[in-house]
Design an enzyme around this catalytic site. Structure first.
Site, PDB file in Angstrom:
ATOM      1  N   GLU A  31       0.613  -1.172  -0.027  1.00  0.00           N
ATOM      2  CA  GLU A  31       0.077   0.088  -0.059  1.00  0.00           C
ATOM      3  C   GLU A  31       0.900   1.478   0.103  1.00  0.00           C
ATOM      4  O   GLU A  31       1.852   1.628   0.780  1.00  0.00           O
ATOM      5  CB  GLU A  31      -0.980   0.052   1.338  1.00  0.00           C
ATOM      6  CG  GLU A  31      -1.968   1.028   1.168  1.00  0.00           C
ATOM      7  CD  GLU A  31      -3.201   0.687   2.095  1.00  0.00           C
ATOM      8  OE1 GLU A  31      -4.295   0.748   1.327  1.00  0.00           O
ATOM      9  OE2 GLU A  31      -3.194   0.414   3.095  1.00  0.00           O
ATOM     10  N   ASP A  78      -0.148  -6.754  -0.995  1.00  0.00           N
ATOM     11  CA  ASP A  78      -0.529  -6.764   0.373  1.00  0.00           C
ATOM     12  C   ASP A  78      -1.762  -5.938   0.747  1.00  0.00           C
ATOM     13  O   ASP A  78      -1.575  -4.607   0.633  1.00  0.00           O
ATOM     14  CB  ASP A  78       0.899  -6.165   1.161  1.00  0.00           C
ATOM     15  CG  ASP A  78       0.630  -5.999   2.650  1.00  0.00           C
ATOM     16  OD1 ASP A  78      -0.553  -6.278   3.337  1.00  0.00           O
ATOM     17  OD2 ASP A  78       1.406  -5.219   3.399  1.00  0.00           O
ATOM     18  N   GLU A 145       0.017   1.627  17.074  1.00  0.00           N
ATOM     19  CA  GLU A 145      -0.918   0.328  16.967  1.00  0.00           C
ATOM     20  C   GLU A 145      -1.302  -0.286  18.630  1.00  0.00           C
ATOM     21  O   GLU A 145      -1.983  -0.988  18.862  1.00  0.00           O
ATOM     22  CB  GLU A 145      -0.163  -0.958  16.442  1.00  0.00           C
ATOM     23  CG  GLU A 145      -0.051  -0.719  14.921  1.00  0.00           C
ATOM     24  CD  GLU A 145       0.289  -2.009  14.341  1.00  0.00           C
ATOM     25  OE1 GLU A 145       0.156  -2.315  13.103  1.00  0.00           O
ATOM     26  OE2 GLU A 145       0.939  -3.004  15.010  1.00  0.00           O
TER      27      GLU A 145
END
Length: 203
Positions: A31, A78, A145
């Site tokens: 990406e 991906d 994250e």
């Protein structure tokens, strides 16, 4: 040929994409990390800017699909445009960040896009349990994250399972919980054997 790697956050998509591209000589497609004109506004007011953000991502991913369709190489990707729509944008809708009217408009746009491109020749789905995902996310230690909740991951996992169950294309599901394909060559070989069987009928 277009191979897509699908799976929840922490399932190992990027690692497997890199390893398979090296093994088969396929061209990896990750990406694009480019300037996002909505990112600051989005994080300051998620509900106001979710639709704009998702349309921006859809546009960038559609450009990727068009480039893949024109390429003569075998491309391994991906995360595909499909996950952005059926998993993440749908999740934003259900969280109340995108209205039903805006979501319907978004889906009309997506379906028009898909009318001129095709599904991946093979979608490889890395199926993972929540404990496995949490362990992988903690292990890689990415700062952004750290705020991901178990509830959020669970909701995404449920969407992945529903989407894969209804998926109309060619899909290979790999149970990733008991595999360490990056560190155990035998695990990676098991995956390539399954891919060979699906693509080339060698086994």
């Amino acid at each position: 040929m277009h191979i897509g790697i699908a799976g929840n956050i922490g399932s190992g998509k990027t690692t497997l994409t890199r390893m398979l591209s090296g093994h088969y000589g396929w061209t990896p497609k990750y990406e694009a990390v480019t300037y996002n004109p909505y990112i600051e506004d989005y994080y300051s007011d998620i509900k106001r800017w979710s639709f704009n953000m998702e349309v921006y991502f859809l546009t960038q991913r559609f450009k990727d699909v068009l480039a893949i369709a024109k390429s003569e190489d075998t491309i391994i990707q991906d995360r595909t445009i499909l996950e952005g729509v059926y998993i993440f944008t749908a999740n934003n809708r259900d969280m109340g960040n995108i209205s039903e009217r805006d979501f319907a408009t978004y889906m009309d746009l997506f379906e028009a896009m898909m009318s001129i491109v095709k599904l991946p020749d093979l979608l490889i789905y890395l199926k993972s349990s929540i404990p496995h995902l949490v362990g992988q996310i903690q292990k890689r230690g990415r700062e952004y994250e750290k705020g991901i909740s178990i509830e959020y991951l669970t909701g995404l996992n449920e969407r992945y399972e529903k989407w894969i169950a209804e998926y109309k294309g060619e899909v290979l599901t790999i149970d990733a919980d008991n595999l360490d394909f990056e560190k155990r060559p035998e695990d990676f070989s098991a995956i390539t054997d399954m891919i060979d069987a699906r693509l080339y009928g060698l086994f």
